[in-house]
Design a protein around this motif. Structure first.
Motif, short mmCIF file in Angstrom:
data_model
loop_
_atom_site.label_atom_id
_atom_site.label_comp_id
_atom_site.label_asym_id
_atom_site.label_seq_id
_atom_site.Cartn_x
_atom_site.Cartn_y
_atom_site.Cartn_z
N LYS A 186 0.81 -1.22 0.00
CA LYS A 186 0.00 0.00 0.00
C LYS A 186 0.84 1.27 0.00
N GLU A 187 1.94 1.26 0.72
CA GLU A 187 2.79 2.45 0.81
C GLU A 187 3.42 2.78 -0.55
N ASN A 240 2.26 1.77 -3.49
CA ASN A 240 1.18 2.10 -4.41
C ASN A 240 0.67 3.52 -4.22
N ARG A 241 0.68 4.02 -2.99
CA ARG A 241 0.25 5.39 -2.72
C ARG A 241 1.16 6.39 -3.43
N VAL A 242 2.46 6.14 -3.38
CA VAL A 242 3.42 7.04 -4.04
C VAL A 242 3.26 6.97 -5.55
N ASN A 262 0.59 6.08 -7.26
CA ASN A 262 -0.69 6.67 -7.63
C ASN A 262 -0.60 8.19 -7.64
N ARG A 263 0.11 8.77 -6.67
CA ARG A 263 0.28 10.22 -6.61
C ARG A 263 1.02 10.73 -7.85
N THR A 274 -1.34 10.67 -10.90
CA THR A 274 -2.56 11.47 -10.80
C THR A 274 -2.60 12.58 -11.85
N LYS A 282 10.65 4.79 5.89
CA LYS A 282 9.57 5.40 5.10
C LYS A 282 10.14 6.31 4.01
N THR A 291 9.71 5.75 0.04
CA THR A 291 9.12 6.80 -0.80
C THR A 291 10.05 7.18 -1.95
N SER A 301 10.21 4.37 -4.52
CA SER A 301 8.94 4.29 -5.23
C SER A 301 8.80 5.41 -6.25
N SER A 340 8.29 4.91 -10.24
CA SER A 340 7.18 5.49 -10.99
C SER A 340 7.69 6.38 -12.13
#
Length: 158
Positions: free
Chosen positions: A44-45, A47-49, A51-52, A55, A134, A138, A141, A145
């Protein structure tokens, strides 16, 4: 003499500050493709980065652009690299593996895996260690991306 010099300095300051413009790299870029569907599975961590980052590309709605669907699966592993004489960990490694597929008209046109890792030292303060982990996750990730976006750009250029 001082009044003239101060007026010249003020004019130059106004010119330099108004002519400078800052734009983030990925936010204002006009891509010639669009992400129609983004499906994220796994950590999830991570994927959040991701996805951001995607966006901005997903928001553009232009009928002339090529539409791609992206399926992303992410895995994060943390392992101990070295121990001290007592058996306590000295160094850790975070390894992120992301496999992705890019689809156009429901057909897979690109399938790849990206793996990024980072080795870091253990800290006595566990909160600081967690924050460090973390940040590393980040950063890795975001690099992944960016690589995925670059591969779509290269795909679209061909």
């Amino acid at each position: 003499m001082n009044k003239i010099f101060s007026k010249i300095v003020i004019i130059f300051l106004i010119l330099f500050t108004t002519s400078c413009s800052y734009k983030p790299i990925f936010s204002e870029k006009n891509y010639n493709f669009q992400i129609d569907k983004l499906i994220l599975t796994g950590d999830k961590e991570i994927n959040r980065v991701i996805n951001r980052k995607f966006t901005m590309i997903k928001k553009s709605k232009n009928l002339d652009k090529k539409k791609f669907s992206v399926l992303i699966n992410s895995i994060k592993n943390k392992k101990i690299i070295s121990n001290d004489s007592k058996g306590d960990p000295l160094k850790f490694e975070i390894d992120i593996l992301v496999s992705y597929e890019i689809l156009e008209n429901e057909k897979i046109i690109l399938e790849r895996e990206i793996e990024k890792s980072n080795i870091y030292n253990n800290k006595s303060d566990k909160f600081e260690l967690e924050q460090n982990e973390k940040n590393i996750t980040t950063n890795l990730s975001e690099k992944i991306s960016d690589n995925i976006i670059s591969s779509i750009i290269n795909l679209n250029d061909n």
